[in-house]
Write a protein that holds these residues in place. Structure first.
Motif, PDB file in Angstrom:
ATOM      1  N   LEU A 141       0.828  -1.215   0.000  1.00 20.22           N
ATOM      2  CA  LEU A 141       0.000   0.000   0.000  1.00 20.22           C
ATOM      3  C   LEU A 141       0.859   1.261   0.000  1.00 20.22           C
ATOM      4  O   LEU A 141       0.469   2.297  -0.549  1.00 20.22           O
ATOM      5  N   TYR A 142       2.039   1.170   0.600  1.00 20.32           N
ATOM      6  CA  TYR A 142       2.888   2.350   0.770  1.00 20.32           C
ATOM      7  C   TYR A 142       3.292   2.965  -0.571  1.00 20.32           C
ATOM      8  O   TYR A 142       3.471   4.175  -0.677  1.00 20.32           O
ATOM      9  N   ARG A 143       3.386   2.139  -1.603  1.00 15.40           N
ATOM     10  CA  ARG A 143       3.814   2.651  -2.910  1.00 15.40           C
ATOM     11  C   ARG A 143       2.820   3.669  -3.476  1.00 15.40           C
ATOM     12  O   ARG A 143       3.160   4.471  -4.338  1.00 15.40           O
TER      13      ARG A 143
ATOM     14  N   THR B 260      -2.733  -1.476  20.541  1.00 14.55           N
ATOM     15  CA  THR B 260      -3.950  -2.232  20.217  1.00 14.55           C
ATOM     16  C   THR B 260      -4.451  -1.850  18.823  1.00 14.55           C
ATOM     17  O   THR B 260      -4.834  -2.726  18.030  1.00 14.55           O
ATOM     18  N   LEU B 261      -4.441  -0.561  18.516  1.00 11.99           N
ATOM     19  CA  LEU B 261      -4.890  -0.096  17.203  1.00 11.99           C
ATOM     20  C   LEU B 261      -4.022  -0.683  16.088  1.00 11.99           C
ATOM     21  O   LEU B 261      -4.529  -1.170  15.076  1.00 11.99           O
ATOM     22  N   MET B 262      -2.723  -0.654  16.278  1.00 15.03           N
ATOM     23  CA  MET B 262      -1.819  -1.195  15.248  1.00 15.03           C
ATOM     24  C   MET B 262      -2.015  -2.706  15.066  1.00 15.03           C
ATOM     25  O   MET B 262      -1.929  -3.222  13.945  1.00 15.03           O
ATOM     26  N   ASN B 263      -2.270  -3.397  16.156  1.00 16.91           N
ATOM     27  CA  ASN B 263      -2.510  -4.847  16.050  1.00 16.91           C
ATOM     28  C   ASN B 263      -3.797  -5.134  15.276  1.00 16.91           C
ATOM     29  O   ASN B 263      -3.867  -6.101  14.505  1.00 16.91           O
TER      30      ASN B 263
ATOM     31  N   ARG C  58      -5.326  -6.864   8.707  1.00 13.64           N
ATOM     32  CA  ARG C  58      -5.734  -6.695   7.311  1.00 13.64           C
ATOM     33  C   ARG C  58      -4.603  -6.171   6.427  1.00 13.64           C
ATOM     34  O   ARG C  58      -4.620  -6.375   5.218  1.00 13.64           O
ATOM     35  N   ILE C  59      -3.663  -5.449   7.010  1.00 16.46           N
ATOM     36  CA  ILE C  59      -2.620  -4.798   6.206  1.00 16.46           C
ATOM     37  C   ILE C  59      -1.260  -5.396   6.547  1.00 16.46           C
ATOM     38  O   ILE C  59      -0.800  -5.323   7.688  1.00 16.46           O
ATOM     39  N   LYS C  60      -0.623  -5.959   5.524  1.00 16.51           N
ATOM     40  CA  LYS C  60       0.728  -6.510   5.690  1.00 16.51           C
ATOM     41  C   LYS C  60       1.707  -5.630   4.908  1.00 16.51           C
ATOM     42  O   LYS C  60       2.221  -6.004   3.861  1.00 16.51           O
ATOM     43  N   ASP C  61       1.882  -4.426   5.410  1.00 16.52           N
ATOM     44  CA  ASP C  61       2.822  -3.478   4.801  1.00 16.52           C
ATOM     45  C   ASP C  61       3.372  -2.616   5.922  1.00 16.52           C
ATOM     46  O   ASP C  61       2.742  -1.654   6.354  1.00 16.52           O
ATOM     47  N   GLU C  62       4.539  -2.965   6.430  1.00 13.53           N
ATOM     48  CA  GLU C  62       5.098  -2.285   7.593  1.00 13.53           C
ATOM     49  C   GLU C  62       5.470  -0.840   7.295  1.00 13.53           C
ATOM     50  O   GLU C  62       5.480  -0.003   8.190  1.00 13.53           O
TER      51      GLU C  62
END
Length: 610
Positions: free
Chosen positions: A25-27, A170-173, A178-182
């Motif tokens: 997503l970062y791109r 908690t929010l980041m977890n 759903r999002i695998k983009d660090e």
């Protein structure tokens, strides 16, 4: 570069696939078209002309400035500036903190918001209404009206300092599910930890979403979606019984009524007119008794139901059951908030209210009706209606306090008449410096604003009193401005039966009148349970003329071509005096933006343009 419309549509398509994980997503933060779309979404807001801690506003935005942001995104050196903390006064006199971010941060946040909204919005439940497309306070209240019929107990939910106490980890977890983009999660983390500056002192943020930021509402909804899902699971366990048992008192009288009917039918030819009339009269009496008795057993312990609606951090739970059931619900929801979401319910504001009394939700008073109205149905029969239906009311203190806060009403006590309240509409000196049309528009805006919010109420007509006081306050304000009497003021501005102000436009004279439609209940709310996210936010629209002008590379002052432009913004067109050519150009085109080359923009701010 991919068209943002196609990217967002693709994200939305995969949103409802439970096992789908979003990657790379970062791109999208390298895509210039995304920033231009974000700019077109937010450029018209007046707050963009307020400086952040970096001293920048929306003024001067151009492709170069966007390119600098993208370059920082590429080398991962982008760091959000801390928000500038300011305070606004609440209706109760207390101060509400508000964060003012840098405009560059707003632009990046708008791109992130569009991405997050397309991922999460389709998964949110219909019980959630805050900060969502095509949803509002009215859609939440309408859901209460339609879904809470027969509720015996209300649980008024209030989360203590919700937006300030959201746990970052908690929010980041939750987002990582759903999002695998660090890299994308990393930029979210930077915004959460950006901090704020208050009275020239920097403060770190250890919890909560950024006050006043564009991404705060969507992040809060992602967080509180966990509560919505928990309550959906809780309801399935709580709800019990397919229908209520018949009320024993109702059944007893129904059996007696049926017995007489049967005797009448069986002995039709044997009864004389007097006996027959007596039996018919008894049947009518029993029918009257039955209409006053509920069919279902209100004390049936084997029948329970629970309903729920949430707007932002305020929620309302309706319980059909005992008070002990309502207490258990309140305690279980409070435990979930405490243990899982690290949030506390306010003990003072989280109340359990009987359905026949007034519960408060979104500044409305809410109760269930006990009326025994009768309506005719097909075949000429009558049946009960409205029993247990939810009714909404305008709290009296709301519109009175609004009048007092506007300084449009003065309330005194008549000591010689039993300390009775005496209301006196008053003039508003702070408005007298405005021109006539501005004064009228101010009153119209305040009248329409309150009425439009409370138009769903069953007692909406009470706001005619509010309109009456506002009207006489306006008369006194105009009279005070011109040092004359109310009678002469009304005569001067009368147009037929209305009070109005005439003004000149390019197309001739126009007339604006004081609000004259009165206040009555309007129960219609237009909304869609499954909104098209991309259509609502404009991503399906073609690029606006604003973006086309910015990309045209033609200075709208000197005419230079093939040159990078900067957008000059003004807060309000009425602030321009029209003495300079560039001001006359903006006024004539009715635009608050002017696309200039860097040289012309510098001259403008130096007062040397024209």
């Amino acid at each position: 570069m991919r068209n943002p419309r196609n990217v967002l549509e693709s994200l939305t398509t995969s949103a409802c696939k439970k096992d789908y994980r979003y990657e790379r997503l970062y791109r999208n933060l390298y895509n210039k078209e995304f920033y231009l779309l974000a700019y077109s979404n937010i450029y018209a807001k007046e707050g963009n002309m307020t400086e952040g801690t970096d001293g920048k506003t929306i003024d001067g935005l151009g492709i170069k400035r966007i390119d600098r942001i993208i370059e920082k995104m590429r080398n991962h050196s982008y760091n959000p500036a801390p928000a500038r903390r300011s305070y606004i006064k609440k209706s109760n006199g207390k101060l509400r903190p508000l964060g003012i971010p840098s405009f560059d941060d707003k632009l990046v946040q708008e791109v992130i918001r569009m991405i997050l909204e397309c991922i999460y919005e389709p998964t949110f439940l219909n019980t959630s209404h805050g900060f969502r497309p095509k949803r509002s306070c009215h859609t939440a209240l309408k859901q209460v009206q339609t879904k809470f019929t027969g509720v015996k107990w209300f649980v008024e939910g209030d989360i203590k300092g919700c937006f300030d106490n959201i746990d970052h980890h908690t929010l980041m977890n939750i987002i990582r599910r759903r999002i695998k983009d660090e890299y994308f999660i990393g930029i979210l983390w930077k915004f959460l930890k950006a901090g704020y500056v208050d009275n020239w002192a920097y403060h770190k943020t250890y919890s909560g979403t950024p006050q006043g930021s564009i991404i705060s509402p969507i992040l809060a909804n992602i967080y509180l979606h966990e509560l919505d899902c928990y309550i959906e699971r809780y309801k399935r366990q709580f709800n019990d019984g397919s229908k209520r048992k018949i009320n024993p008192v109702y059944k007893e009288n129904l059996d007696k009524c049926r017995a007489i009917k049967e005797r009448l039918k069986r002995n039709k030819g044997k009864l004389d007119e007097k006996e027959r009339a007596e039996m018919i009269a008894k049947i009518k009496d029993y029918k009257q008794i039955l209409r006053a008795i509920p069919y279902g057993d209100p004390l049936d312990e084997d029948y329970r139901r629970m309903v729920y609606v949430r707007y932002a951090d305020d929620f309302l739970i309706g319980v059909i059951g005992s008070k002990e059931n309502a207490i258990d619900v309140k305690n279980d929801v409070g435990k979930f908030l405490k243990d899982i979401l690290k949030l506390d319910m306010s003990e003072e504001k989280t109340l359990i209210t009987h359905g026949n009394k007034f519960a408060k939700f979104l500044s409305y008073n809410i109760t269930t009706s006990t009326e025994q109205n009768m309506t005719k149905v097909k075949g000429g029969h009558t049946r009960r209606s409205y029993t247990g239906r939810v009714k909404l009311y305008v709290p009296k203190e709301k519109w009175i306090n609004r009048l007092v806060s506007y300084h449009a009403l003065e309330i005194k006590r008549d000591e010689h008449n039993g300390n009775k309240e005496v209301w006196k509409p008053t003039r508003r000196p702070e408005l007298m410096r405005l021109d006539d049309l501005e004064i009228l528009n101010q009153y119209n805006g305040e009248v329409r604003g309150l009425y439009n919010y409370y138009r769903l109420a069953h007692n909406a007509t009470i706001l005619n009193s509010y309109i009456y006081v506002m009207k006489f306050s306006m008369y006194k304000t105009f009279a005070g401005k011109y040092r004359t009497t109310i009678r002469k003021t009304i005569k001067k501005y009368r147009h037929g039966k209305d009070f109005g102000v005439e003004y000149e436009t390019r197309k001739g004279k126009r007339l604006t009148v004081f609000y004259n439609k009165g206040a009555k209940r309007d129960n219609k709310v237009d909304y869609n349970d499954n909104p098209d996210i991309t259509a609502f936010n404009g991503e399906n629209k073609s690029m606006t003329s604003l973006i086309q002008r910015l990309q045209a590379k033609v200075c709208e002052n000197c005419g230079a071509t093939d040159i990078q432009l900067e957008a000059h913004h003004v807060r309000k067109l009425k602030n321009l005096k029209g003495k300079k050519a560039w001001e006359r150009q903006m006024i004539a085109r009715r635009r608050k933006t002017l696309m200039l080359c860097s040289e012309c923009h510098k001259k403008l701010h130096a007062g040397k343009l024209d």
